[in-house]
Design a protein around this motif. Structure first.
Motif, PDB file in Angstrom:
ATOM      1  N   LEU A  63       0.998  -1.201   0.137  1.00 24.12           N
ATOM      2  CA  LEU A  63      -0.017   0.070  -0.146  1.00 24.12           C
ATOM      3  C   LEU A  63       0.869   1.292  -0.125  1.00 24.12           C
ATOM      4  CD1 LEU A  63      -2.851  -0.866   2.559  1.00 24.12           C
ATOM      5  CD2 LEU A  63      -2.995  -0.474   0.184  1.00 24.12           C
ATOM      6  N   ALA A  64       0.650   2.145  -0.908  1.00 23.54           N
ATOM      7  CA  ALA A  64       1.365   3.563  -0.848  1.00 23.54           C
ATOM      8  C   ALA A  64       0.551   4.656  -0.437  1.00 23.54           C
ATOM      9  CB  ALA A  64       1.866   3.454  -2.472  1.00 23.54           C
ATOM     10  N   THR A  65       0.941   5.433   0.215  1.00 24.46           N
ATOM     11  CA  THR A  65       0.402   6.822   0.406  1.00 24.46           C
ATOM     12  C   THR A  65       0.998   7.780  -0.208  1.00 24.46           C
ATOM     13  OG1 THR A  65       1.436   7.110   2.484  1.00 24.46           O
ATOM     14  CG2 THR A  65      -0.814   5.834   2.386  1.00 24.46           C
ATOM     15  N   PHE A  75      -3.036   3.920  -2.180  1.00 23.26           N
ATOM     16  CA  PHE A  75      -3.036   3.132  -3.709  1.00 23.26           C
ATOM     17  C   PHE A  75      -2.231   1.827  -3.378  1.00 23.26           C
ATOM     18  CE2 PHE A  75      -2.686   7.912  -3.915  1.00 23.26           C
ATOM     19  CZ  PHE A  75      -3.629   8.099  -4.746  1.00 23.26           C
ATOM     20  N   GLY A  76      -3.125   0.808  -3.930  1.00 22.14           N
ATOM     21  CA  GLY A  76      -2.418  -0.433  -4.255  1.00 22.14           C
ATOM     22  C   GLY A  76      -1.300  -0.626  -5.172  1.00 22.14           C
ATOM     23  N   ALA A  77      -0.296  -1.495  -4.705  1.00 21.15           N
ATOM     24  CA  ALA A  77       0.999  -1.384  -5.535  1.00 21.15           C
ATOM     25  C   ALA A  77       1.295  -3.095  -5.420  1.00 21.15           C
ATOM     26  CB  ALA A  77       1.864  -0.763  -5.341  1.00 21.15           C
ATOM     27  N   ARG A  78       2.481  -3.340  -6.220  1.00 13.63           N
ATOM     28  CA  ARG A  78       2.997  -4.848  -6.267  1.00 13.63           C
ATOM     29  C   ARG A  78       4.332  -4.601  -6.292  1.00 13.63           C
ATOM     30  NH1 ARG A  78       0.587 -10.151  -6.805  1.00 13.63           N
ATOM     31  NH2 ARG A  78      -1.187  -9.117  -6.466  1.00 13.63           N
ATOM     32  N   VAL A  79       5.282  -5.498  -5.637  1.00 12.11           N
ATOM     33  CA  VAL A  79       6.782  -5.510  -5.961  1.00 12.11           C
ATOM     34  C   VAL A  79       6.813  -6.110  -7.177  1.00 12.11           C
ATOM     35  CG1 VAL A  79       9.139  -6.141  -5.186  1.00 12.11           C
ATOM     36  CG2 VAL A  79       7.201  -5.166  -3.557  1.00 12.11           C
ATOM     37  N   TYR A  95      18.587  -2.191  -0.864  1.00  8.85           N
ATOM     38  CA  TYR A  95      18.214  -2.736  -2.125  1.00  8.85           C
ATOM     39  C   TYR A  95      17.079  -2.039  -2.918  1.00  8.85           C
ATOM     40  CZ  TYR A  95      21.370  -6.360  -0.665  1.00  8.85           C
ATOM     41  OH  TYR A  95      22.643  -7.031  -0.245  1.00  8.85           O
ATOM     42  N   ARG A  96      17.245  -1.627  -4.042  1.00 16.13           N
ATOM     43  CA  ARG A  96      16.394  -0.830  -4.997  1.00 16.13           C
ATOM     44  C   ARG A  96      15.069  -1.898  -4.892  1.00 16.13           C
ATOM     45  NH1 ARG A  96      15.583  -0.456 -10.103  1.00 16.13           N
ATOM     46  NH2 ARG A  96      14.691   1.270 -11.077  1.00 16.13           N
ATOM     47  N   ALA A  97      14.008  -1.555  -4.832  1.00 20.83           N
ATOM     48  CA  ALA A  97      12.792  -2.076  -5.061  1.00 20.83           C
ATOM     49  C   ALA A  97      11.988  -1.242  -5.860  1.00 20.83           C
ATOM     50  CB  ALA A  97      12.267  -2.852  -3.839  1.00 20.83           C
ATOM     51  N   VAL A  98      11.235  -2.012  -6.968  1.00 23.11           N
ATOM     52  CA  VAL A  98      10.366  -1.162  -7.846  1.00 23.11           C
ATOM     53  C   VAL A  98       8.993  -1.667  -7.671  1.00 23.11           C
ATOM     54  CG1 VAL A  98       9.827  -0.610 -10.023  1.00 23.11           C
ATOM     55  CG2 VAL A  98      12.353  -0.449  -9.440  1.00 23.11           C
ATOM     56  N   LEU A  99       8.007  -0.880  -7.087  1.00 16.64           N
ATOM     57  CA  LEU A  99       6.725  -1.370  -7.214  1.00 16.64           C
ATOM     58  C   LEU A  99       5.838  -0.484  -8.129  1.00 16.64           C
ATOM     59  CD1 LEU A  99       8.066  -0.660  -4.099  1.00 16.64           C
ATOM     60  CD2 LEU A  99       5.906  -1.477  -3.338  1.00 16.64           C
ATOM     61  N   MET A 112       5.975  12.749  -7.514  1.00 10.56           N
ATOM     62  CA  MET A 112       5.390  12.875  -6.114  1.00 10.56           C
ATOM     63  C   MET A 112       6.292  11.645  -5.084  1.00 10.56           C
ATOM     64  SD  MET A 112       1.221  12.884  -6.917  1.00 10.56           S
ATOM     65  CE  MET A 112       0.690  14.505  -7.016  1.00 10.56           C
ATOM     66  N   THR A 113       6.269  12.271  -3.859  1.00  3.50           N
ATOM     67  CA  THR A 113       6.895  11.407  -2.866  1.00  3.50           C
ATOM     68  C   THR A 113       5.852  10.422  -2.255  1.00  3.50           C
ATOM     69  OG1 THR A 113       8.138  13.357  -2.321  1.00  3.50           O
ATOM     70  CG2 THR A 113       7.881  11.619  -0.441  1.00  3.50           C
ATOM     71  N   ALA A 114       6.216   9.235  -2.142  1.00  2.00           N
ATOM     72  CA  ALA A 114       5.468   8.133  -1.874  1.00  2.00           C
ATOM     73  C   ALA A 114       5.879   7.397  -0.426  1.00  2.00           C
ATOM     74  CB  ALA A 114       5.009   7.004  -2.734  1.00  2.00           C
ATOM     75  N   ASN A 115       5.035   7.148   0.170  1.00  2.00           N
ATOM     76  CA  ASN A 115       5.603   6.075   1.482  1.00  2.00           C
ATOM     77  C   ASN A 115       4.918   4.880   1.242  1.00  2.00           C
ATOM     78  OD1 ASN A 115       6.769   8.294   3.193  1.00  2.00           O
ATOM     79  ND2 ASN A 115       4.488   9.161   2.708  1.00  2.00           N
ATOM     80  N   VAL A 116       5.434   3.586   1.454  1.00  2.00           N
ATOM     81  CA  VAL A 116       5.194   2.320   1.123  1.00  2.00           C
ATOM     82  C   VAL A 116       5.032   1.519   2.278  1.00  2.00           C
ATOM     83  CG1 VAL A 116       5.574   2.353  -1.447  1.00  2.00           C
ATOM     84  CG2 VAL A 116       7.332   1.540   0.181  1.00  2.00           C
ATOM     85  N   VAL A 117       4.224   0.628   2.309  1.00  2.00           N
ATOM     86  CA  VAL A 117       4.178  -0.622   3.471  1.00  2.00           C
ATOM     87  C   VAL A 117       3.903  -1.639   2.653  1.00  2.00           C
ATOM     88  CG1 VAL A 117       3.046  -1.743   5.248  1.00  2.00           C
ATOM     89  CG2 VAL A 117       3.210   1.009   5.164  1.00  2.00           C
TER      90      VAL A 117
END
Length: 187
Positions: A63-65, A75-79, A95-99, A112-117
């Motif tokens: 989940l991203a805000t 906002f829903g996301a997936r790695v 480690y760089r992860a792309v969602l 935009m700046t995102a915060n992810v869980v």
């Protein structure tokens, strides 16, 4: 054939965001003249610290805000990818992860700046307490429990630890038990 060599075709559908090309301008190979962004769903680039990377894998849901919309709008996301090599960020191997965002949303803008869980594991019907409430002694874990008028030290068996510092209690506690903060933690 000569005219065909003068056409520029984008490899994806998108919107041109910068156009510095002018008629008669001599182009340099290292100076971008045209920039564009895709019109599909955006991706988020995040860096996962070394201590957590073993938990994250491609396909994990997230989940991203966005700072622009606050923590209430998620906002829903997936790695979709994780770099195999570490990058030092603030002296910590990360480690760089792309969602990939699950849906295109017109409110989202590039940069935009995102915060992810990232959800790495889900469990239901679990008893969990803050890890700081445990006392370790002789390889065993104990918690202080209120029973009626008395306080009793009870041995517990622990399981997984969440990213928020809560530890799963596999046995030794029941739902509704009142656990006290150890005296050492309050001093």
């Amino acid at each position: 054939a000569m005219l065909g060599k003068t056409l520029i075709t984008a490899p994806f559908t998108g919107v041109i965001t910068k156009m510095d090309a002018k008629v008669g301008l001599i182009a340099s190979p290292n100076s971008p003249l045209v920039s564009m962004i895709g019109t599909g769903a955006f991706q988020i680039e995040s860096y996962v610290p070394e201590v957590n990377i073993g938990l994250v894998s491609v396909g994990n849901d997230a989940l991203a805000t966005l700072d622009a919309y606050g923590e209430e709008v998620k906002f829903g996301a997936r790695v979709v990818s994780i770099d195999p090599a570490a990058t030092l960020r603030d002296g910590v191997p990360s480690y760089r992860a792309v969602l990939q965002l699950n849906e295109a949303d017109p409110r989202i803008k590039s940069g935009m700046t995102a915060n992810v869980v990232i959800t790495t594991k889900e469990k239901t019907d679990v008893i969990a307490i803050p890890q700081g409430l445990l006392t370790e002694r002789d390889g065993k874990s104990y918690v202080m429990v209120v029973t009626g008028e008395a306080t009793v030290e009870r041995e517990v068996t622990t399981g997984d630890v969440s990213s928020r510092g809560e530890i799963e209690i596999l046995s030794g506690l029941n739902a509704g038990d009142v656990v006290l903060v150890p005296a050492a933690a309050t001093e």
